[in-house]
Design an enzyme around this catalytic site. Structure first.
Site, mmCIF file in Angstrom:
data_model
loop_
_atom_site.group_PDB
_atom_site.id
_atom_site.type_symbol
_atom_site.label_atom_id
_atom_site.label_comp_id
_atom_site.label_asym_id
_atom_site.label_seq_id
_atom_site.Cartn_x
_atom_site.Cartn_y
_atom_site.Cartn_z
ATOM 1 C CE LYS A 269 -2.980 2.662 3.123
ATOM 2 N NZ LYS A 269 -3.589 2.711 4.470
ATOM 3 C CG ASP A 274 -5.096 8.386 4.671
ATOM 4 O OD1 ASP A 274 -5.983 8.975 4.017
ATOM 5 O OD2 ASP A 274 -5.335 7.475 5.480
ATOM 6 C CE LYS A 281 -5.825 9.126 8.079
ATOM 7 N NZ LYS A 281 -6.293 8.019 8.931
ATOM 8 C CG ASP A 292 -1.679 5.380 5.103
ATOM 9 O OD1 ASP A 292 -1.573 4.357 5.806
ATOM 10 O OD2 ASP A 292 -2.741 5.708 4.544
ATOM 11 C CG ASP A 351 -9.244 7.784 7.244
ATOM 12 O OD1 ASP A 351 -8.226 7.834 6.518
ATOM 13 O OD2 ASP A 351 -9.182 7.795 8.486
ATOM 14 C CD GLU A 353 -6.503 5.474 2.779
ATOM 15 O OE1 GLU A 353 -5.384 5.036 3.078
ATOM 16 O OE2 GLU A 353 -7.352 5.781 3.644
ATOM 17 N NE ARG A 355 -10.551 -0.892 4.294
ATOM 18 C CZ ARG A 355 -10.985 -1.045 5.555
ATOM 19 N NH1 ARG A 355 -12.147 -1.639 5.781
ATOM 20 N NH2 ARG A 355 -10.266 -0.610 6.559
#
Length: 497
Positions: A269, A274, A281, A292, A351, A353, A355
């Protein structure tokens, strides 16, 4: 830094720092006993005076010992150097040794610690842990500071001293592997520590291309948003929709095995920043969302290690990279998108995201006819609640693959713990408006995230590593950890064997 394994006489050894073990009740290792005799009993007197108790990880630096050529002697406590100790305790010793060498600013070090018996561990394992700990400790990230100070730390060479020639073969192999693994860990840490305005999806693509240019067994292909759209990767593209930075799907193919051998796919990933998107967030700590992309960084690190070791195995390193921002074109909660697989997804939370980028990459991975796919992601805060910052989460659709990854983590001192996955959890992802929702509610967040990914990994053996709690440190030691490069490297070593 250079790692070496050799045998030699202690009194003739020229080194800035010679490391020997002492025990809790005045015990001395064989190497410490030899140095003690040469130095007129100095080590025994120091222990008797109580300057060091010999407990795990305690250390004491001695200077100017007579009878030897080493500039310093570092005493390290192993609690019971006349008996076998646990692997976890030996790792404490290795890390304490590394910290003491770094603090002293030594230009080289010689580790005479292989004589310490360790439960279930051979000389290869001991030598690799010692060298890897020293290499990991010798890391700094100062390239973005205007006053950088020294460009590199002073430590240049670390030698594992073998007690006899029968140990040397294992120790040399450990030195070669530790050198490559540390190189991979440092690569992952560097990428993780870079800020989001530098380490963008395009930057990751450039780094992957540069790695391929240096290694004849490695090739690199990068898909841009136009190409991904043509393939139907609308789930991945939904994440980058609000950002000025274009998404990239990066594929690195390492061909070290036979032509027909099915490859292992490592998928990272790579969310280079993010914000949470429309599901924004909280501001506090949001700077850490540059981390991230540590799953992607670990894949780059593992591929670096793989190239340096030259393993006879086929591996595909994939990075699904995007920036998640709340721009005017950003995906909204409640939007329904269509993945490359054809499955529709209701985005209940933007959030969640990671996946969404990984699911299209998993579908793309089918074209490689993989022997196994392992994805690595800083996926869920729930994993930190479940396992803290010590152990990574593991979910898999194949018991044998899960067992191999678990064993690799134990061997590499980079552990993962398997969590369950069954139909009871899958029901939490039901949607009234699409085939699947991208979140499963507040309960079992790590497991339902894994269940989501499993729906896109039905055509191959697959495992998911959630590294949200292990990929970086917060607080005074803020920075990327380089995990799970060691686990992945050991997994590839085991697979090649």
């Amino acid at each position: 830094m250079e790692f070496i394994a050799k045998t030699g006489d202690l009194e003739k050894l020229t080194s800035a720092c010679l490391v020997v073990a002492v025990g809790e009740k005045g015990q001395l290792s064989a190497a410490a006993t030899a140095i003690d005799k040469l130095a007129g009993g100095l080590i025994s007197r120091v222990l008797k005076a109580g300057d060091i108790k010999g407990k795990y990880g305690q250390s004491l630096m001695l200077h100017g010992l007579t009878g030897i050529k080493a500039e310093r002697v570092l005493l390290v406590g192993t609690q019971q150097c006349d008996k076998a100790i646990k692997q976890a305790d030996f790792i404490k010793v290795a890390r304490a040794t590394a910290a003491a060498i770094k603090q002293a600013g030594c230009k080289d070090a010689t580790l005479a610690l292989l004589g310490q018996a360790v439960d279930g561990a051979d000389d290869y394992w001991k030598a690799r842990q010692l060298l890897q700990a020293t290499g990991e400790s010798n890391y700094q990230f100062n390239q973005l500071k205007s006053e950088k100070g020294p460009k590199t730390l002073p430590l240049r060479k670390v030698t594992v001293l073998t007690e006899n020639r029968s140990q040397t073969g294992q120790a040399k192999r450990a030195a070669e592997h530790a050198q490559a693994i540390v190189s991979g860990i440092h690569t992952a840490r560097d990428l993780g520590n870079l800020p989001g305005n530098i380490c963008t999806p395009s930057y990751l693509a450039t780094r992957a291309k540069n790695l391929a240019k240096k290694n004849p067994k490695l090739s690199c292909k990068v898909l841009d948003e136009k190409q991904m759209k043509a393939l139907g990767m609308h789930s991945l593209l939904s994440v980058s929709a609000g950002s000025a930075e274009g998404a990239k799907l990066i594929t690195m193919e390492y061909k070290g095995g036979k032509k027909g051998d099915r490859p292992i796919v490592l998928l990272g990933k790579g969310i280079t920043f993010d914000s949470g998107g429309i599901s924004l967030k909280p501001g506090a700590g949001m700077d850490e969302m540059k981390f991230d992309m540590c799953g992607a960084a670990s894949v780059m690190g593992a591929m670096t290690t793989l190239c340096e070791m030259g393993l006879p195995i086929n591996v595909v390193g994939m990075i699904a990279s995007a920036e998640n921002m709340p721009g005017p074109s950003a995906t909204k909660p409640g939007d329904v998108i269509t993945s490359m697989s054809g499955k529709t997804i209701e985005v209940l939370n933007t959030d969640a995201e990671g996946r969404l980028v990984l699911c299209d990459a998993l579908t793309y991975a089918e074209r490689f006819k993989p022997a196994a796919v392992v994805d690595i992601a800083t996926l869920t805060g729930a994993c930190i609640v479940a396992l803290g910052h010590h152990i990574s989460g593991l979910i898999s659709n194949n018991d044998a693959l899960a067992d191999k990854l678990t064993a690799a983590g134990i061997s590499a001192a980079d552990q993962a713990w398997r969590l369950p996955m069954n139909d009871d959890y899958q029901k939490q992802l039901d949607s009234n408006f699409a085939d699947i929702a991208n979140i499963g509610g507040p309960g079992a967040g790590t497991i339902t995230a894994g269940c989501f990914l499993a729906r896109f990994a039905e055509k191959f053996d697959w495992a998911h590593l959630d590294i949200a709690g292990t990929a970086w440190h917060s607080g005074a030691k803020k920075g990327a950890s380089g995990r799970p490069v060691a686990l992945l490297s050991q997994f590839l070593l085991d697979s090649a064997a």
